[in-house]
Design a protein around this motif. Structure first.
Motif, mmCIF file in Angstrom:
data_model
loop_
_atom_site.group_PDB
_atom_site.id
_atom_site.type_symbol
_atom_site.label_atom_id
_atom_site.label_comp_id
_atom_site.label_asym_id
_atom_site.label_seq_id
_atom_site.Cartn_x
_atom_site.Cartn_y
_atom_site.Cartn_z
ATOM 1 N N PHE A 294 -9.773 1.493 -2.418
ATOM 2 C CA PHE A 294 -10.848 0.641 -2.198
ATOM 3 C C PHE A 294 -10.986 1.083 -0.418
ATOM 4 O O PHE A 294 -12.083 1.086 -0.215
ATOM 5 N N ASP A 295 -10.087 0.866 0.348
ATOM 6 C CA ASP A 295 -10.155 1.238 1.800
ATOM 7 C C ASP A 295 -10.909 2.795 1.989
ATOM 8 O O ASP A 295 -11.357 2.668 2.865
ATOM 9 N N LYS B 205 -6.004 -1.753 -4.207
ATOM 10 C CA LYS B 205 -6.325 -2.437 -3.013
ATOM 11 C C LYS B 205 -5.094 -3.231 -2.488
ATOM 12 O O LYS B 205 -4.030 -3.189 -3.196
ATOM 13 N N ASP B 206 -5.181 -3.751 -1.371
ATOM 14 C CA ASP B 206 -4.102 -4.293 -0.844
ATOM 15 C C ASP B 206 -2.610 -3.468 -0.824
ATOM 16 O O ASP B 206 -1.434 -3.769 -1.249
#
Length: 349
Positions: free
Chosen positions: A58-59, A91-92
């Motif tokens: 995602f990043d 993500k994360d």
């Protein structure tokens, strides 16, 4: 007939670089062949795993989208569509997400409040599949513009391969060729015949899906594809591309040679495989192939982003003159083939 065009392009490559030599040195059992020589991959970019600033797919997608919009005439709020095409969905750091859709999360992060959003997944042909869909939406008049984006934090499969490979020949050796990246393109309606996507088509043949199992080998040239049915071999995968494109030209009473491509971009899955593909294409089309653009040595196989990482890299070095005509060729699990013809004049990095 209306056409779409590539209005802007963006990419993101993590700062950290890991060499093939370093990966191979971590193996418990060294391969019985020169992995770097066979694949052409010297190094690849690897996402940050720093607990303070971890990078998931995602990043990577967000950073590529922001880079793309930084040189676009459109702001995020102007976008009619956002299509996310990532294979990986982290993500994360390393947590995997299926819902909400990546496209809706990307739209929210960018501030694209009015955009239609959806995800698609088509293996390494993902971004070209997103381009195919958006091209049709623009040509039909349903939307004016849109963003196709992908973030691929795919090197965890290399980490797993390093831990699990226990033989000199192992199907997971192909996993050591991948690299992390993000890429994005904005498409809108073309108003110039020298700045447009002329055509894009995709084709799949599931009967060849077993050809997706592959590994580098010193027992054959390039990538040796192992199958249960030995009558199926490398050419089946590449003929899927050439046969469909020959039919396209025959229906329009033209030829590959008449298209006068300046460059060709293949999926970046192996330096030895690309000349092999070009040799098959020259045989099937009866015409020489244009020069191929590639970045396999620097970035490895970046999966769904690969064609656009190549395009972004060469544009950034001003190695593609305005008015150049390019042919992009996908090669993905499934098996997926196809072709995209585009002339670019205003696309800059």
């Amino acid at each position: 007939m209306s056409h779409s065009r590539f209005e802007s392009i963006g990419a993101y490559l993590p700062e950290k670089s890991v060499s093939t030599a370093e990966l191979v040195s971590r193996l418990k059992v060294p391969p019985a062949f020169d992995l770097e020589k066979i694949t052409g991959v010297v190094e690849r970019r690897v996402r940050s795993t720093d607990p303070e600033s971890p990078e998931g797919s995602f990043d990577l997608a967000i950073k590529a989208a922001e880079d793309c919009l930084s040189r676009s005439r459109y702001s995020a709020g102007d976008l009619d569509v956002i299509i996310s095409t990532s294979i990986t969905r982290s993500k994360d750091g390393g947590r995997m997400y299926m819902q909400p859709t990546f496209a809706s999360s990307i739209a929210k992060h960018l501030g694209a409040a009015k955009a239609i959003t959806f995800d698609i997944s088509n293996a390494c042909a993902g971004m070209l599949t997103g381009t195919y869909i958006l091209d049709r939406m623009i040509r039909s008049g349903i939307v004016r513009n849109g963003l196709v984006v992908s973030g691929e934090a795919i090197t965890p499969i290399a980490d797993t391969a390093v831990e699990e490979i226990s033989e000199k020949y192992d199907l997971q050796f192909a996993s050591l060729t991948v690299g992390d990246s993000g890429a994005a393109v904005v498409l809108d309606r073309s108003v110039d015949e020298h700045d447009r996507i002329e055509y894009i088509e995709l084709v799949t043949a599931s009967e060849f899906s077993h050809l997706c199992l592959g590994m580098p080998s010193d027992k054959s040239q390039g990538v040796a594809l192992y199958t249960d049915n030995r009558k199926m071999h490398n050419e089946a995968r590449f003929l899927l591309w050439t046969d469909s494109q020959k039919k396209y030209y025959a229906d329009r009473e033209t030829t590959f040679e008449a298209e006068e491509f300046d460059y060709i971009i293949h999926h970046q899955f192996g330096a030895a495989a690309i000349p092999y593909m070009n040799a098959i294409a020259e045989r099937e089309f009866g015409a020489p192939m244009p020069p191929d653009l590639n970045v396999i040595s620097k970035y490895g196989n970046t999966s769904s982003t690969s064609h656009f990482i190549v395009l972004h890299d060469h544009l950034s070095r001003e190695e593609i003159p305005a008015g150049s005509k390019l042919l992009l060729i996908p090669a993905a699990s499934g098996v997926v083939g196809g072709y995209l013809s585009t002339t670019i004049s205003s696309l800059k990095v």
